[in-house]
Design a protein around this motif. Structure first.
Motif, PDB file in Angstrom:
ATOM      1  N   THR A 146      -4.906  21.185 -20.764  1.00 44.76           N
ATOM      2  CA  THR A 146      -4.633  19.992 -19.967  1.00 44.76           C
ATOM      3  C   THR A 146      -4.902  18.713 -20.747  1.00 44.76           C
ATOM      4  OG1 THR A 146      -5.149  21.151 -17.909  1.00 44.76           O
ATOM      5  CG2 THR A 146      -5.243  18.744 -17.866  1.00 44.76           C
ATOM      6  N   SER A 166       0.502  27.039 -21.789  1.00 49.34           N
ATOM      7  CA  SER A 166      -0.435  26.767 -20.702  1.00 49.34           C
ATOM      8  C   SER A 166      -0.805  25.296 -20.573  1.00 49.34           C
ATOM      9  CB  SER A 166      -1.722  27.575 -20.929  1.00 49.34           C
ATOM     10  OG  SER A 166      -2.257  27.303 -22.229  1.00 49.34           O
ATOM     11  N   LYS A 168      -0.746  21.265 -19.810  1.00 48.90           N
ATOM     12  CA  LYS A 168      -0.236  20.398 -18.750  1.00 48.90           C
ATOM     13  C   LYS A 168      -0.520  18.946 -19.121  1.00 48.90           C
ATOM     14  CE  LYS A 168      -0.846  23.706 -14.952  1.00 48.90           C
ATOM     15  NZ  LYS A 168      -1.495  23.951 -13.638  1.00 48.90           N
ATOM     16  N   THR A 208       4.256  20.517 -16.473  1.00 43.27           N
ATOM     17  CA  THR A 208       4.068  21.696 -17.304  1.00 43.27           C
ATOM     18  C   THR A 208       4.566  21.432 -18.718  1.00 43.27           C
ATOM     19  OG1 THR A 208       6.224  22.648 -16.806  1.00 43.27           O
ATOM     20  CG2 THR A 208       4.404  23.179 -15.289  1.00 43.27           C
TER      21      THR A 208
END
Length: 299
Positions: A146, A166, A168, A208
């Motif tokens: 993230t 994975s 974000k 995403t």
């Protein structure tokens, strides 16, 4: 490389509880922060690539003021060091950078007065983003998880962005009733246009990695296990290139949307004039004439 980017175990607490815990935690003393700084911002140079790794996974690599200053300093060192020819910014754990962590900041005296906030932003978040944009070596973001707030802008300021599947990206400011800082309203419209930039900033929804690639915020999305390998391949390829020509190209592209055609053409001609004084430019021409691969040395 001894300090290579690596995955670390994360706390099982929710993001909300972690955010509350960080906000309420007692500030670190300057002395203890200084002692641990090298372990919080890992740095190693390998094959002419400067690797800067945010290493506070328990806090999703949120940046304190001293960690931010360390990153700025490492970028300045990379610019000045002829033996460094590319830079990678990455992180450990599940987060790339969750934004700014205001714990442990320099002491403030008295009540806040008009001008304090603007000065803090100018000397803090904006300096960080400017350090990436102005770095004379190509900078790759290897986004492992993230990237929120200033963490997202740190990635977007890089010349090339790799992201794990994975990862974000979150324009988190609106969630807290804040105006974007760290150059977000400057960077995003130039990367994806004003309408998409407003959508991300108005709603603050998580984007995403696949969607970030689709709209042009990310160059390549790779499986998490391939992120370091891909960043290494890209950065080492850049590190064997004509370093000064890359620096001048970066300057031209970064300035192109802020100027008119006449100024852009003049800057291009000046860059060509400067570049033709470099050894790498002469090597590039000679290798073409001699029908061989060039051997660039970054000078």
């Amino acid at each position: 490389m001894s300090d290579s980017p690596r995955e670390s175990h994360e706390s099982s607490e929710s993001h909300k509880s972690r955010e509350t815990r960080e906000t309420r935690a007692a500030p670190e003393s300057p002395a203890s922060a200084e002692k641990s700084l090298d372990s919080l911002i890992l740095h190693a140079t390998d094959n002419a690539v400067s690797w800067i790794t945010l290493n506070r996974p328990e806090a999703m690599n949120a940046l304190t003021w001293d960690q931010r200053e360390r990153v700025i300093g490492l970028l300045a060192e990379a610019s000045a060091d002829p033996d460094v020819r590319a830079v990678v910014i990455t992180a450990t754990g599940r987060g790339f950078c969750a934004g700014a962590d205001l714990r442990g900041g320099p002491p403030t005296a008295g009540e806040r007065v008009p001008g304090d906030v603007a000065r803090t932003i100018r000397l803090g978040a904006q300096r960080l983003i400017a350090a990436v944009l102005d770095c004379e070596k190509p900078v790759i973001a290897a986004v492992n998880g993230t990237a929120a707030g200033i963490g997202a802008h740190l990635a977007f300021a890089c010349d090339l962005v790799l992201a794990a599947e994975s990862a974000k990206f979150i324009e988190a400011f609106v969630r807290r009733g804040l105006v974007p800082d760290g150059g977000g309203a400057y960077l995003l419209p130039r990367l994806i246009g004003p309408q998409r930039a407003k959508e991300l900033m108005f709603f603050g929804d998580a984007l995403t990695a696949a969607d970030a690639e689709r709209i042009g915020l990310v160059n390549r999305v790779v499986p998490p296990d391939d992120l370091e390998k891909t960043a290494r391949a890209w950065s080492e390829r850049l590190a064997t290139g004509p370093t000064r020509a890359l620096a001048l190209t970066k300057q031209l592209v970064n300035a192109s949307l802020d100027t008119d055609r006449a100024a852009a053409f003049a800057a291009e001609a000046a860059a060509q004039e400067i570049n033709m004084t470099t050894a790498d430019a002469n090597e590039g021409v000679a290798s073409f004439v001699e029908r061989r691969s060039p051997r660039y040395e970054g000078r």
